[in-house]
Design a protein around this motif. Structure first.
Motif, mmCIF file in Angstrom:
data_model
loop_
_atom_site.group_PDB
_atom_site.id
_atom_site.type_symbol
_atom_site.label_atom_id
_atom_site.label_comp_id
_atom_site.label_asym_id
_atom_site.label_seq_id
_atom_site.Cartn_x
_atom_site.Cartn_y
_atom_site.Cartn_z
ATOM 1 N N ASN A 149 0.827 -1.209 0.000
ATOM 2 C CA ASN A 149 0.000 0.000 0.000
ATOM 3 C C ASN A 149 0.857 1.254 0.000
ATOM 4 O O ASN A 149 1.982 1.261 0.513
ATOM 5 C CB ASN A 149 -0.902 0.033 1.239
ATOM 6 N N GLU A 150 0.298 2.319 -0.545
ATOM 7 C CA GLU A 150 0.920 3.618 -0.358
ATOM 8 C C GLU A 150 0.687 4.047 1.084
ATOM 9 O O GLU A 150 -0.293 3.644 1.715
ATOM 10 C CB GLU A 150 0.335 4.645 -1.321
ATOM 11 N N GLU A 151 1.600 4.850 1.593
ATOM 12 C CA GLU A 151 1.491 5.306 2.976
ATOM 13 C C GLU A 151 0.234 6.144 3.145
ATOM 14 O O GLU A 151 0.003 7.100 2.403
ATOM 15 C CB GLU A 151 2.709 6.139 3.364
ATOM 16 N N ARG A 152 -0.584 5.747 4.097
ATOM 17 C CA ARG A 152 -1.788 6.513 4.414
ATOM 18 C C ARG A 152 -1.491 7.319 5.673
ATOM 19 O O ARG A 152 -1.403 6.775 6.762
ATOM 20 C CB ARG A 152 -2.970 5.573 4.632
ATOM 21 N N GLU A 154 -1.171 11.470 7.680
ATOM 22 C CA GLU A 154 -1.855 12.704 7.976
ATOM 23 C C GLU A 154 -1.278 13.832 7.119
ATOM 24 O O GLU A 154 -0.635 13.610 6.122
ATOM 25 C CB GLU A 154 -1.710 13.022 9.462
ATOM 26 N N ALA A 155 -1.523 15.049 7.549
ATOM 27 C CA ALA A 155 -1.119 16.218 6.769
ATOM 28 C C ALA A 155 0.379 16.273 6.541
ATOM 29 O O ALA A 155 0.845 16.680 5.485
ATOM 30 C CB ALA A 155 -1.581 17.498 7.471
ATOM 31 N N GLU A 156 1.155 15.802 7.518
ATOM 32 C CA GLU A 156 2.608 15.886 7.391
ATOM 33 C C GLU A 156 3.100 15.084 6.198
ATOM 34 O O GLU A 156 3.899 15.563 5.401
ATOM 35 C CB GLU A 156 3.280 15.382 8.662
ATOM 36 N N ALA A 157 2.617 13.841 6.047
ATOM 37 C CA ALA A 157 3.034 13.010 4.914
ATOM 38 C C ALA A 157 2.520 13.582 3.612
ATOM 39 O O ALA A 157 3.180 13.510 2.588
ATOM 40 C CB ALA A 157 2.544 11.581 5.094
ATOM 41 N N SER A 158 1.324 14.180 3.645
ATOM 42 C CA SER A 158 0.771 14.792 2.443
ATOM 43 C C SER A 158 1.654 15.931 1.971
ATOM 44 O O SER A 158 1.954 16.072 0.782
ATOM 45 C CB SER A 158 -0.644 15.302 2.717
ATOM 46 N N LEU A 159 2.095 16.755 2.899
ATOM 47 C CA LEU A 159 2.992 17.847 2.548
ATOM 48 C C LEU A 159 4.324 17.319 2.040
ATOM 49 O O LEU A 159 4.923 17.872 1.122
ATOM 50 C CB LEU A 159 3.214 18.746 3.765
ATOM 51 N N GLN A 160 4.777 16.206 2.606
ATOM 52 C CA GLN A 160 6.043 15.620 2.190
ATOM 53 C C GLN A 160 5.962 15.164 0.737
ATOM 54 O O GLN A 160 6.873 15.381 -0.049
ATOM 55 C CB GLN A 160 6.378 14.429 3.086
ATOM 56 N N LEU A 161 4.836 14.561 0.356
ATOM 57 C CA LEU A 161 4.682 14.116 -1.016
ATOM 58 C C LEU A 161 4.702 15.301 -1.977
ATOM 59 O O LEU A 161 5.294 15.237 -3.036
ATOM 60 C CB LEU A 161 3.372 13.334 -1.182
ATOM 61 N N ARG A 169 6.183 8.518 -4.545
ATOM 62 C CA ARG A 169 5.218 8.100 -3.535
ATOM 63 C C ARG A 169 5.941 7.400 -2.391
ATOM 64 O O ARG A 169 7.004 6.802 -2.582
ATOM 65 C CB ARG A 169 4.194 7.129 -4.145
ATOM 66 N N ASN A 170 5.347 7.466 -1.212
ATOM 67 C CA ASN A 170 5.803 6.663 -0.082
ATOM 68 C C ASN A 170 4.947 5.406 -0.023
ATOM 69 O O ASN A 170 3.712 5.496 -0.092
ATOM 70 C CB ASN A 170 5.677 7.440 1.223
ATOM 71 N N PHE A 171 5.566 4.247 0.079
ATOM 72 C CA PHE A 171 4.818 2.991 0.073
ATOM 73 C C PHE A 171 5.554 1.959 0.902
ATOM 74 O O PHE A 171 6.731 2.126 1.247
ATOM 75 C CB PHE A 171 4.627 2.481 -1.362
ATOM 76 N N TYR A 172 4.858 0.873 1.206
ATOM 77 C CA TYR A 172 5.444 -0.225 1.965
ATOM 78 C C TYR A 172 5.991 -1.266 0.994
ATOM 79 O O TYR A 172 5.415 -1.517 -0.073
ATOM 80 C CB TYR A 172 4.400 -0.845 2.890
ATOM 81 N N ILE A 173 7.101 -1.870 1.388
ATOM 82 C CA ILE A 173 7.767 -2.801 0.489
ATOM 83 C C ILE A 173 8.532 -3.835 1.319
ATOM 84 O O ILE A 173 8.887 -3.578 2.467
ATOM 85 C CB ILE A 173 8.740 -2.041 -0.459
ATOM 86 N N ARG A 174 8.736 -4.986 0.738
ATOM 87 C CA ARG A 174 9.608 -5.988 1.365
ATOM 88 C C ARG A 174 10.215 -6.859 0.280
ATOM 89 O O ARG A 174 9.669 -6.984 -0.829
ATOM 90 C CB ARG A 174 8.848 -6.850 2.370
ATOM 91 N N ARG A 175 11.361 -7.430 0.601
ATOM 92 C CA ARG A 175 11.960 -8.396 -0.298
ATOM 93 C C ARG A 175 11.147 -9.685 -0.266
ATOM 94 O O ARG A 175 10.592 -10.053 0.766
ATOM 95 C CB ARG A 175 13.414 -8.663 0.101
ATOM 96 N N GLU A 176 11.098 -10.370 -1.385
ATOM 97 C CA GLU A 176 10.284 -11.580 -1.512
ATOM 98 C C GLU A 176 10.608 -12.612 -0.445
ATOM 99 O O GLU A 176 9.721 -13.289 0.076
ATOM 100 C CB GLU A 176 10.511 -12.182 -2.908
ATOM 101 N N THR A 177 11.876 -12.741 -0.094
ATOM 102 C CA THR A 177 12.309 -13.819 0.809
ATOM 103 C C THR A 177 12.395 -13.398 2.274
ATOM 104 O O THR A 177 12.852 -14.178 3.109
ATOM 105 C CB THR A 177 13.685 -14.342 0.369
ATOM 106 N N TRP A 182 9.361 -2.354 5.058
ATOM 107 C CA TRP A 182 9.982 -1.035 5.083
ATOM 108 C C TRP A 182 9.016 -0.001 4.510
ATOM 109 O O TRP A 182 8.195 -0.309 3.650
ATOM 110 C CB TRP A 182 11.266 -1.024 4.241
ATOM 111 N N LEU A 183 9.175 1.201 4.993
ATOM 112 C CA LEU A 183 8.545 2.342 4.347
ATOM 113 C C LEU A 183 9.587 2.893 3.380
ATOM 114 O O LEU A 183 10.716 3.184 3.768
ATOM 115 C CB LEU A 183 8.142 3.409 5.366
ATOM 116 N N ALA A 184 9.202 2.997 2.126
ATOM 117 C CA ALA A 184 10.163 3.410 1.099
ATOM 118 C C ALA A 184 9.566 4.516 0.244
ATOM 119 O O ALA A 184 8.378 4.843 0.336
ATOM 120 C CB ALA A 184 10.557 2.209 0.243
ATOM 121 N N ARG A 185 10.400 5.060 -0.596
ATOM 122 C CA ARG A 185 9.986 6.139 -1.497
ATOM 123 C C ARG A 185 10.472 5.823 -2.912
ATOM 124 O O ARG A 185 11.593 5.359 -3.109
ATOM 125 C CB ARG A 185 10.569 7.471 -1.049
ATOM 126 N N GLY A 186 9.608 6.055 -3.861
ATOM 127 C CA GLY A 186 9.997 5.810 -5.248
ATOM 128 C C GLY A 186 8.827 6.028 -6.181
ATOM 129 O O GLY A 186 7.790 6.571 -5.817
#
Length: 342
Positions: A149-152, A154-161, A169-177, A182-186
């Motif tokens: 998912n993309e990071e859901r 408050e206003a602070e993250a919205s301003l950051q985007l 976008r800020n989103f959650y990610i993990r390696r397959e294995t 992690w919270l990541a950006r890309g």
């Protein structure tokens, strides 16, 4: 007023101000001394030049999964699930580069029971994660990650985007294995629609060199000619020309899967000798087209080569268009005898 009574508090205030100034000077650090976000896949980034296959898997719930595979053939990325038709080259390339550019912002949970809440359950497990997997020519895996998912926030993250641009976008990610998330950006494309990944270019000659377009065959055949300076032999000529310039298919398939027995011809002839002969047939809510490209005998060697290259690129394929493109692909003479509405 006895001013001597104010000297003590003023002295204390002055001492406090100096102390704060000294403290700020000692503890101050430059903004650019803060470490940049960590690259999520450093090993993959180093091996990016070896990428020869990209697989993207979407979960469809009870309907299973949808896999889109792209392989590099003779320097061109092709779409395996569309009979190796050329993909959007820039989109595949940007996706591979975007994977190498993912930045880690901070760690999240390492408990697998929380993966589903972050959209990080595998697509085969009825999860919403999108898997991006990259392999080299030998079939060795260079990267495999699950995009959640993309990071859901408050206003602070919205301003950051907003501060880092609309594509990031800020989103959650993990390696397959790994269970660690992690919270990541890309910037990674999420569209599961094949049409978003197919190259939708159509062959077109120089617009100002188009001489004529002929429609139909036999007694019902008619022609549209360009007289120059935006003037046409029929009132609907300009509307047809603009509509054809905007024309884009929404799907593609090998031509032998479509019955072209009753197709109507539409042939474009250009002043430089280029000839593009379309065959268009209506089927249900769509129109299917195929095209043969050639050059007149009087055309230059350069145009002959261009026609040969285009024919090799587009022959053997049928292109699908929505039914509303009928005034462009299957017009009647009466339609072009009045201004064509777009």
């Amino acid at each position: 007023m006895d001013m001597s009574r104010l000297l003590k508090p003023l002295s204390l205030l002055a001492i406090g101000t100096v102390a704060l100034a000294v403290f700020a000077g000692v503890t101050d650090r430059r903004v650019n001394s803060v470490a940049p976000p960590e690259v999520f896949l450093p090993a993959y980034g180093a091996a990016l030049g070896e990428a020869a296959r990209l697989e993207i898997t979407h979960g469809l719930g009870l309907s299973g999964t949808r896999v889109m595979s792209f392989t590099r053939q003779d320097g061109v990325w092709v779409f395996e699930q569309r009979a190796n038709y050329p993909a959007k080259q820039e989109l595949v390339t940007e996706t591979l580069l975007a994977l190498a550019d993912i930045k880690v912002l901070e760690a999240r949970t390492a408990k697998s029971q929380w993966h589903r809440a972050l959209g990080l359950s595998a697509p085969e497990d009825f999860g919403k994660a999108v898997r991006f997997r990259v392999l080299n020519a030998a079939g060795d895996e260079l990267a495999s990650v699950l995009l959640g998912n993309e990071e859901r926030s408050e206003a602070e993250a919205s301003l950051q985007l907003k501060s880092i641009g609309p594509d990031l976008r800020n989103f959650y990610i993990r390696r397959e294995t790994q269970d660690q998330t992690w919270l990541a950006r890309g910037r990674l494309p999420r569209s599961p629609e094949a049409s978003s990944w197919i190259s939708m270019d159509l062959p077109r000659g120089p617009a100002d060199l188009l001489k004529s377009v002929s429609f139909g065959r036999g007694p019902s055949a008619f022609q549209l000619a360009q007289l120059g300076a935006g003037q046409w032999s029929r009132p609907g000529g300009l509307g047809w020309f603009v509509g054809f310039a905007d024309l884009q298919p929404d799907n593609v398939t090998p031509e032998d899967t479509i019955a072209f027995d009753t197709a109507q011809p539409m042939t474009l002839r250009y002043a430089n000798g280029l000839i593009m002969a379309y065959e268009n047939v209506g089927a249900a809510n769509y129109i299917w087209s195929r095209v043969q490209i050639s050059a007149s005998k009087k055309a230059s060697a350069e145009i002959q080569t261009l026609a040969s290259d285009l024919q090799a690129r587009y022959s053997g394929w049928a292109f699908r268009f929505p039914a509303e493109t009928a005034p462009i692909l299957l017009p009647g003479a009466a339609q072009l005898d009045k201004p064509l509405s777009r």
